[in-house]
Motif scaffolding. Structure first.
Motif, PDB file in Angstrom:
ATOM      1  N   HIS A  68     -47.342 -35.485  36.408  1.00 43.58           N
ATOM      2  CA  HIS A  68     -48.098 -34.766  37.444  1.00 43.58           C
ATOM      3  C   HIS A  68     -47.619 -33.306  37.530  1.00 43.58           C
ATOM      4  O   HIS A  68     -48.432 -32.372  37.530  1.00 43.58           O
ATOM      5  N   VAL A  69     -46.290 -33.127  37.584  1.00 42.60           N
ATOM      6  CA  VAL A  69     -45.745 -31.769  37.712  1.00 42.60           C
ATOM      7  C   VAL A  69     -46.029 -30.970  36.427  1.00 42.60           C
ATOM      8  O   VAL A  69     -46.417 -29.796  36.491  1.00 42.60           O
ATOM      9  N   ALA A  70     -45.853 -31.602  35.269  1.00 41.13           N
ATOM     10  CA  ALA A  70     -46.059 -30.889  33.995  1.00 41.13           C
ATOM     11  C   ALA A  70     -47.502 -30.379  33.885  1.00 41.13           C
ATOM     12  O   ALA A  70     -47.735 -29.250  33.428  1.00 41.13           O
ATOM     13  N   LEU A  71     -48.471 -31.187  34.327  1.00 46.00           N
ATOM     14  CA  LEU A  71     -49.876 -30.749  34.250  1.00 46.00           C
ATOM     15  C   LEU A  71     -50.158 -29.638  35.264  1.00 46.00           C
ATOM     16  O   LEU A  71     -50.924 -28.712  34.984  1.00 46.00           O
ATOM     17  N   SER A  72     -49.514 -29.712  36.434  1.00 46.97           N
ATOM     18  CA  SER A  72     -49.672 -28.624  37.421  1.00 46.97           C
ATOM     19  C   SER A  72     -49.066 -27.332  36.892  1.00 46.97           C
ATOM     20  O   SER A  72     -49.659 -26.256  37.025  1.00 46.97           O
ATOM     21  N   VAL A  73     -47.879 -27.444  36.287  1.00 46.29           N
ATOM     22  CA  VAL A  73     -47.231 -26.256  35.697  1.00 46.29           C
ATOM     23  C   VAL A  73     -48.162 -25.652  34.648  1.00 46.29           C
ATOM     24  O   VAL A  73     -48.355 -24.428  34.590  1.00 46.29           O
ATOM     25  N   ASN A  74     -48.796 -26.494  33.858  1.00 46.46           N
ATOM     26  CA  ASN A  74     -49.707 -26.011  32.819  1.00 46.46           C
ATOM     27  C   ASN A  74     -50.841 -25.185  33.430  1.00 46.46           C
ATOM     28  O   ASN A  74     -51.119 -24.067  32.983  1.00 46.46           O
ATOM     29  N   THR A  75     -51.464 -25.720  34.467  1.00 45.48           N
ATOM     30  CA  THR A  75     -52.592 -25.015  35.094  1.00 45.48           C
ATOM     31  C   THR A  75     -52.137 -23.676  35.670  1.00 45.48           C
ATOM     32  O   THR A  75     -52.792 -22.645  35.481  1.00 45.48           O
ATOM     33  N   ILE A  76     -50.997 -23.695  36.359  1.00 46.97           N
ATOM     34  CA  ILE A  76     -50.506 -22.474  37.015  1.00 46.97           C
ATOM     35  C   ILE A  76     -50.121 -21.422  35.967  1.00 46.97           C
ATOM     36  O   ILE A  76     -50.517 -20.255  36.062  1.00 46.97           O
ATOM     37  N   LEU A  77     -49.359 -21.823  34.963  1.00 49.37           N
ATOM     38  CA  LEU A  77     -48.913 -20.856  33.946  1.00 49.37           C
ATOM     39  C   LEU A  77     -50.096 -20.318  33.144  1.00 49.37           C
ATOM     40  O   LEU A  77     -50.136 -19.139  32.807  1.00 49.37           O
ATOM     41  N   ARG A  78     -51.054 -21.184  32.822  1.00 44.32           N
ATOM     42  CA  ARG A  78     -52.231 -20.729  32.066  1.00 44.32           C
ATOM     43  C   ARG A  78     -52.936 -19.599  32.796  1.00 44.32           C
ATOM     44  O   ARG A  78     -53.312 -18.601  32.184  1.00 44.32           O
TER      45      ARG A  78
END
Ligand code: ADP
Ligand code: TMP
Length: 237
Positions: free
Chosen positions: A153-163
């Motif tokens: 869950h956190v890894a996918l959120s980090v992906n969206t934010i960093l992208r």
């Protein structure tokens, strides 16, 4: 805060104890390795860039509700972090085919993926960091199912934010590697740890697709130092 004993000498960072048992000092080195440690080199100024970029990304993530080990920057190459019980996994998130996925899927570098792909590598120098799936992780007690769900869950959120942050700076986030640890001084909450930098992310210029990350070192492309400085310039100036 007083710098204490060297706790761990890693390939890219050194970790020191402090006078607070709950806090560690991470020192970012210029040393670089690739091909599972077979290739060694020095990228001048890398440690400074990675310290600054990691602090930048951890702060941006905190502002958007993602907790990490980051406490504060304490020097050009040093940050203070929460001491965690590290989970022995490298979590890779991929948006576009590159690196080891090229050969594994037989697709050209640069092929977009329909959904972000999550992969796990077991952090074990002796075994050469083999890839695991969530069944292996549970079967050998690397992490619990609840922890794995939280990490995804956190890894996918980090992906969206960093992208989004990177896109505004004309950078595509191709893929990246995260590490997590348990906050044992609290209730064992799983927190984002380690670093977020051109060492463990693939960054490409949106227009030219120029590589602005450690692939320039891995693949002897030249312009390695310049790529790290360019990422720092785009993100923080
Ligand atoms: P490596 O272990 O691959 O050589 P580094 O040179 O980056 O990697 O060393 C940093 C080490 O510190 C890594 O093993 C990483 O898992 C560990 N680490 C990162 N953040 C924390 C933390 N908050 N608490 C304890 N250990 C950490
Ligand atoms: P890979 O394509 O070589 O599997 O790498 C995927 C991503 O993970 C890439 O951004 C580089 C990063 N990575 C690390 O940070 N450490 C590693 O040991 C490996 C193999 C990859």
């Amino acid at each position: 805060m007083v710098k204490g004993n060297l706790l761990y000498e890693g390939k890219a960072k050194s970790v020191y104890e402090t006078d607070d048992p709950g806090l560690l000092l991470v020192y970012f080195k210029d040393d670089a390795t690739a091909a599972n440690g077979a290739k060694h080199g020095v990228i001048p100024g890398k440690g400074v860039v990675n310290n600054k970029l990691s602090a930048f990304f951890f702060k941006q993530l905190k502002d958007r509700g993602i907790k990490s080990h980051f406490v504060e920057t304490v020097g050009e190459r040093e940050m203070l972090v929460k001491r965690l019980d590290m989970i022995k996994l490298e979590i890779v998130v991929r948006n576009i085919v590159a690196g080891s996925l090229v050969g594994r899927l037989g697709l050209p570098e640069g092929t977009p993926l329909n959904v972000p792909v999550i992969e796990y590598d077991y952090k074990s120098d002796e075994l050469g960091d083999p890839m695991l799936n969530r069944w292996h992780i549970m079967a050998i007690d690397v992490a619990t199912i609840d922890e794995v769900n939280r990490i995804e869950h956190v890894a996918l959120s980090v992906n969206t934010i960093l992208r989004d942050i990177l896109r505004a700076k004309n950078v595509d986030l191709i893929d990246f590697k995260l590490e997590f640890g348990r906050d044992v001084s609290g209730d064992g909450e799983v927190l984002l740890a380690d670093e977020i930098s051109p060492d463990n992310c693939r960054f490409w210029d949106v227009v030219t697709h120029e590589k602005l990350d450690k692939d320039r070192f891995r693949n002897d492309m030249g312009g390695v130092e310049e790529a790290y400085q360019e990422m720092l310039r785009r993100l923080t100036l």
